[in-house]
Design an enzyme around this catalytic site. Structure first.
Site, mmCIF file in Angstrom:
data_model
loop_
_atom_site.group_PDB
_atom_site.id
_atom_site.type_symbol
_atom_site.label_atom_id
_atom_site.label_comp_id
_atom_site.label_asym_id
_atom_site.label_seq_id
_atom_site.Cartn_x
_atom_site.Cartn_y
_atom_site.Cartn_z
ATOM 1 N N ASP A 25 38.479 30.776 40.434
ATOM 2 C CA ASP A 25 39.399 30.908 39.297
ATOM 3 C C ASP A 25 40.766 31.425 39.748
ATOM 4 O OD1 ASP A 25 40.211 30.764 36.681
ATOM 5 O OD2 ASP A 25 39.248 32.644 36.066
ATOM 6 N N ASN A 73 36.243 23.004 30.160
ATOM 7 C CA ASN A 73 37.531 22.642 30.762
ATOM 8 C C ASN A 73 38.113 21.340 30.210
ATOM 9 O OD1 ASN A 73 36.676 24.102 33.987
ATOM 10 N ND2 ASN A 73 37.954 24.972 32.379
HETATM 11 C C1 IPE Z 1 35.713 28.988 34.841
HETATM 12 O O1 IPE Z 1 37.072 29.254 34.829
HETATM 13 C C2 IPE Z 1 35.449 27.554 35.210
HETATM 14 C C3 IPE Z 1 35.793 27.163 36.572
HETATM 15 C C4 IPE Z 1 36.283 27.937 37.510
HETATM 16 C C5 IPE Z 1 35.562 25.789 36.890
HETATM 17 P P1 IPE Z 1 37.959 29.136 33.510
HETATM 18 O O2 IPE Z 1 39.340 29.459 33.910
HETATM 19 O O3 IPE Z 1 37.727 27.809 32.875
HETATM 20 O O4 IPE Z 1 37.320 30.257 32.587
HETATM 21 P P2 IPE Z 1 37.990 31.075 31.391
HETATM 22 O O5 IPE Z 1 38.637 30.078 30.480
HETATM 23 O O6 IPE Z 1 38.998 32.000 32.012
HETATM 24 O O7 IPE Z 1 36.857 31.813 30.777
HETATM 25 C C1 IPE Z 2 40.223 27.505 38.168
HETATM 26 O O1 IPE Z 2 41.575 27.832 38.042
HETATM 27 C C2 IPE Z 2 40.006 26.018 38.317
HETATM 28 C C3 IPE Z 2 39.407 25.367 37.156
HETATM 29 C C4 IPE Z 2 39.001 25.950 36.081
HETATM 30 C C5 IPE Z 2 39.231 23.931 37.229
HETATM 31 P P1 IPE Z 2 42.290 27.826 36.630
HETATM 32 O O2 IPE Z 2 42.875 26.467 36.422
HETATM 33 O O3 IPE Z 2 41.382 28.294 35.575
HETATM 34 O O4 IPE Z 2 43.454 28.866 36.874
HETATM 35 P P2 IPE Z 2 43.953 29.969 35.840
HETATM 36 O O5 IPE Z 2 42.753 30.771 35.453
HETATM 37 O O6 IPE Z 2 44.552 29.232 34.691
HETATM 38 O O7 IPE Z 2 44.954 30.757 36.612
HETATM 39 MG MG MG Z 3 40.914 30.132 34.857
#
Ligand code: IPE
Ligand code: IPE
Ligand code: MG
Length: 255
Positions: A25, A73
């Site tokens: 993340d 997502n």
């Molecule tokens: C969790 O991260 C999913 C992945 C890393 C693929 P998110 O960024 O989607 O989770 P939330 O929205 O912060 O809970």
């Molecule tokens: C994790 O990084 C990757 C996926 C969820 C696919 P994020 O895209 O959630 O990055 P932040 O949390 O918005 O910084």
């Molecule tokens: Mg994220």
């Protein structure tokens, strides 16, 4: 694990977790901080992932599972979703041979629904097939994965198989999860300073040790994985018992 490396890392080779799960993340924030597009952050995450895989191989992990795309997502802007689909496909095409050479067995967990491009599904199948007989680490990518969806899918298949209610127990549910062979992760690592599970491996994480780090995913390197394992080794796992109790067997409960 190589004893000399273990010593230099101050890691006890006898207490390496069998299965580590990671939530990758912070890609978007990493990019925004640099005035880049969110998708540049996803692209930068590739190096982090493959360095972490090297670290996992150094540790001699049996299983490494990473969260690449959640069932939630899909809520993101269409062009980010499209990027992630193409990017994951291209990673498989570009990287599966090197994973294969390293003896890694690739697997995927998640829903194979109509929203996942056919081409990506084909690459997943090809990667599974290519690495099927490898004896090294099992590297699982959770893609279009949600812990609740996994439990719902398991219940649907249990009902479709006409399993009598009194035959449903923890062991049986485990058999109906996406990968029945996957042992429960002992350690879950989440980057980017978010202290939540976000629907990851809900059933499987029941007794996992959780380690959170402020590092944003694109900055993650194998040293951070080693840090997490050292943290894991400093914890006392009790599983509801006293001191270092053994994990409970997923046995049936008689009424
Ligand atoms: C969790 O991260 C999913 C992945 C890393 C693929 P998110 O960024 O989607 O989770 P939330 O929205 O912060 O809970
Ligand atoms: C994790 O990084 C990757 C996926 C969820 C696919 P994020 O895209 O959630 O990055 P932040 O949390 O918005 O910084
Ligand atoms: Mg994220």
């Amino acid at each position: 694990m190589d004893p000399q490396l273990a010593r230099s890392l101050r890691i006890d080779p006898a207490r390496i977790p069998e299965h580590v799960a990671m939530v990758m993340d912070g890609n978007g924030r990493w990019a925004t901080q640099r005035g880049l597009k969110r998708t540049d952050g996803h692209a930068a995450g590739e190096e982090a992932l493959f360095d972490a895989v090297e670290g996992a191989l150094d540790l001699g992990l049996g299983w490494l599972t990473v969260y690449a795309f959640s069932t939630e997502n899909w809520r993101r802007p269409a062009d980010e979703v499209r990027f992630l689909m193409q990017f994951n496909e291209s990673i498989l095409v570009r990287r599966r041979d090197e994973l294969h050479e390293r003896g890694v067995r690739m697997r995927f967990i998640g829903r194979r629904d109509w929203r996942v491009p056919r081409r990506l599904l084909r690459r997943m199948d090809e990667s599974i097939e290519l690495t099927r007989h490898n004896k090294g680490m099992t590297f699982t990518i959770a893609f279009n994965y949600g812990g609740r969806a996994e439990i719902v899918d398991a219940i649907q298949r249990i009902i479709n198989d006409r399993v009598p209610a009194d035959k449903v127990n923890e062991k049986l549910i485990r058999k109906y999860l996406y990968d029945p062979e996957m042992p429960d992760p002992e350690l879950m690592v989440r980057t980017s300073g978010e202290y939540r599970i976000s629907n990851y491996l809900l059933w499987e994480l029941a007794y996992a040790e959780l380690v959170f780090t402020e590092t944003l995913w694109p900055d993650f390197r194998r040293e951070h994985l080693f840090d997490a394992v050292r943290e894991f080794q400093s914890r006392t796992r009790r599983f509801g018992g006293l001191s270092d109790a053994a994990p409970p067997e997923a046995t049936s409960r008689r009424r």
